[in-house]
Scaffold this motif. Structure first.
Motif, short mmCIF file in Angstrom:
data_model
loop_
_atom_site.label_atom_id
_atom_site.label_comp_id
_atom_site.label_asym_id
_atom_site.label_seq_id
_atom_site.Cartn_x
_atom_site.Cartn_y
_atom_site.Cartn_z
N ILE A 14 -7.87 -0.49 1.51
CA ILE A 14 -7.01 0.68 0.82
C ILE A 14 -5.57 -0.14 1.40
O ILE A 14 -5.20 0.16 2.65
CB ILE A 14 -7.14 1.96 1.76
CG1 ILE A 14 -8.65 2.22 1.55
CG2 ILE A 14 -6.23 2.77 1.23
CD1 ILE A 14 -9.16 2.38 0.15
N GLY A 20 -3.89 -6.43 4.88
CA GLY A 20 -5.27 -6.11 3.91
C GLY A 20 -5.81 -7.16 3.33
O GLY A 20 -7.25 -7.63 3.18
N ASP A 42 -0.11 1.68 -5.49
CA ASP A 42 0.66 0.93 -6.44
C ASP A 42 -0.22 0.05 -7.45
O ASP A 42 -0.74 -0.74 -6.72
CB ASP A 42 1.94 -0.01 -5.87
CG ASP A 42 2.76 -0.56 -6.92
OD1 ASP A 42 2.22 -0.77 -8.09
OD2 ASP A 42 3.86 -1.15 -6.65
P1 NAP Z 1 2.39 -4.48 2.88
O1 NAP Z 1 2.10 -5.87 2.72
O2 NAP Z 1 3.35 -3.71 2.60
O3 NAP Z 1 0.99 -3.72 2.46
C1 NAP Z 1 0.85 -2.18 2.46
C2 NAP Z 1 0.24 -2.03 1.32
O4 NAP Z 1 -0.11 -0.51 1.53
C3 NAP Z 1 1.39 -1.68 0.16
O5 NAP Z 1 1.07 -2.12 -1.04
C4 NAP Z 1 1.49 -0.15 0.02
O6 NAP Z 1 1.92 0.23 -1.41
C5 NAP Z 1 0.14 0.22 0.08
N1 NAP Z 1 0.23 1.77 0.69
C6 NAP Z 1 1.06 2.54 1.32
N2 NAP Z 1 0.37 3.69 1.32
C7 NAP Z 1 -0.41 3.78 0.71
C8 NAP Z 1 -1.49 4.93 0.38
N3 NAP Z 1 -1.46 6.11 0.88
N4 NAP Z 1 -2.52 4.60 -0.20
C9 NAP Z 1 -3.00 3.18 -0.66
N5 NAP Z 1 -2.05 2.37 -0.58
C10 NAP Z 1 -0.95 2.50 0.16
O7 NAP Z 1 2.25 -4.02 4.63
P2 NAP Z 1 1.52 -4.97 5.78
O8 NAP Z 1 2.47 -5.78 6.60
O9 NAP Z 1 -0.07 -5.37 5.47
O10 NAP Z 1 1.31 -3.85 6.96
C11 NAP Z 1 0.21 -3.04 6.81
C12 NAP Z 1 -0.26 -2.26 8.11
O11 NAP Z 1 -0.40 -3.46 9.02
C13 NAP Z 1 0.89 -1.56 8.74
O12 NAP Z 1 0.37 -0.38 9.43
C14 NAP Z 1 1.44 -2.47 9.99
O13 NAP Z 1 2.07 -1.56 11.02
C15 NAP Z 1 0.19 -3.42 10.27
N6 NAP Z 1 0.69 -4.53 10.75
C16 NAP Z 1 1.50 -5.41 10.09
C17 NAP Z 1 2.00 -6.66 10.49
C18 NAP Z 1 3.00 -7.63 10.17
O14 NAP Z 1 3.31 -8.34 10.66
N7 NAP Z 1 3.30 -7.27 8.75
C19 NAP Z 1 0.99 -7.24 11.78
C20 NAP Z 1 0.17 -6.34 12.36
C21 NAP Z 1 -0.29 -4.94 11.91
P3 NAP Z 1 3.85 0.52 -1.54
O15 NAP Z 1 4.26 -0.80 -1.53
O16 NAP Z 1 3.57 1.26 -2.93
O17 NAP Z 1 3.96 1.38 -0.68
#
Ligand code: NAP
Length: 319
Positions: A14, A20, A42
């Motif tokens: 998700i 993911g 999205d």
């Molecule tokens: P990302 O690349 O922006 O991916 C997150 C995705 O989730 C986006 O496509 C977003 O869509 C979608 N989304 C948001 N709300 C949703 C919902 N209710 N239902 C379905 N999809 C939804 O973010 P990421 O960097 O992978 O981060 C994801 C998680 O990992 C966060 O909680 C973060 O704290 C954690 N994390 C991140 C990192 C890092 O370095 N980036 C490291 C460790 C942990 P939209 O674009 O439309 O909002």
């Protein structure tokens, strides 16, 4: 379970963004999951994840994504977890193991505390990432030799304990080192090692941008290595980081108070020409950096191992 059977038969991802899709790719490579289905709010993100081969199929909505899944991965920003828990309560199959990957754990535990008992939610934080977002940024080796912190909920029934074990095995299968921790301890540790550095980077880049006598062209042109490294951190996703600071308020405020005190000490040392205090503080930084390199968490190569500079880049000016 036979040895060639995956840990999970069907995993629903998700929010197949950076984390993911990296987990989906890593699970496929490690044969830790059978079918992979993706869903994102999205539809374009989900379609891109499918086109990139991150997932085998995409689902039109949340209920369709989780139908028949024995593993559900919530890889959205932390602010979405509470509403996703409500959706899980209504639609998750009985006995499904659910993990999240959020950078904050107390807020996730709070959101998950009233879930149906047959939903086995195991909060996780893989301490691995980049400043990029979206499925294109994902790669299978992201978690290799990185820590994954698991913060189990306050449950000690046998199915839950077995789920925690399975989730630990999943992260090990994708190459991570697993550590169990209390959610509160996680949030304080990460406030210091991750959240505060990001806050400082956002502030520094914002402050440079606000100095009216410097135009943006000059900041770009004369950016020294130190400033560029801060801009890399400050380029991180604003939605993700907004949710981190809203979700870890107490611990971040505590870390920020300590930081302000240290900053005041340095400010005073500079004002009064106290070289000894400056030297001692900077030497402490060097020692900590050495310890991080020795623990294999960072490269010892100069300039973070950047082997080539872009054409026309005259190189670092920090000195
Ligand atoms: P990302 O690349 O922006 O991916 C997150 C995705 O989730 C986006 O496509 C977003 O869509 C979608 N989304 C948001 N709300 C949703 C919902 N209710 N239902 C379905 N999809 C939804 O973010 P990421 O960097 O992978 O981060 C994801 C998680 O990992 C966060 O909680 C973060 O704290 C954690 N994390 C991140 C990192 C890092 O370095 N980036 C490291 C460790 C942990 P939209 O674009 O439309 O909002």
């Amino acid at each position: 379970m036979t040895s060639d059977r995956p840990l999970f038969d069907r995993a629903a991802i998700i929010g197949p963004g950076l984390i993911g899709s990296s987990l989906a790719l890593a699970m496929r490579e490690a044969r830790a999951a059978g079918d992979l289905v993706g869903y994102d709010q999205d539809a374009d993100v989900a379609a891109r994840a499918r086109a990139l081969g991150v997932v085998d199929e995409i689902a039109p909505d949340f209920p369709a994504a989780v139908a028949g899944a024995d593993l559900i991965v919530l890889s959205t920003p932390v602010g979405a977890i509470a509403s996703l828990c409500a959706a899980l309560d209504a639609h998750a199959p009985a006995g499904a193991v659910v993990i999240d990957v959020g950078s904050v754990k107390g807020a996730v535990a709070e959101a998950a505390k009233d879930l149906r008992e047959d939903i086995l939610f195991v909060p996780c934080h893989p301490v691995a990432g980049t400043e990029q977002s979206g499925p294109e940024a994902g790669f299978a080796s992201l978690f290799r030799d990185r820590w994954c912190i698991i913060t189990p909920l306050a449950r000690d029934d046998a199915p839950y304990k077995a789920a925690v074990e399975r989730v630990g095995a999943l992260w090990s299968a994708v190459g991570a080192n697993v550590e169990m921790m209390d959610a509160g301890h996680h949030d304080l540790a990460l406030a210091v090692t991750s959240h505060l550095p990001h806050l400082i980077a956002f502030t520094l880049v914002g402050a440079a941008d606000d100095i009216e006598t410097l135009n943006q062209g000059e900041i770009v042109k004369y950016s020294a290595g130190g400033f560029r490294d801060f801009t890399r951190i400050a380029a991180s996703d604003p939605v993700m980081w907004r949710d981190v600071f809203l979700g870890n308020r107490e611990a971040v405020l505590e870390a920020l108070a300590r930081f302000s005190e240290e900053l005041t000490v340095l400010q005073r040392a500079i004002r009064w020409g106290d070289g000894e205090t400056l030297y001692k503080t900077f030497a402490r930084g060097r020692n900590l950096r050495r310890a991080i390199v020795e623990a294999g968490q960072e490269t010892a190569a100069p300039n973070f191992g950047r082997d080539k500079r872009p054409a026309g880049d005259p190189g670092d000016r920090d000195g």
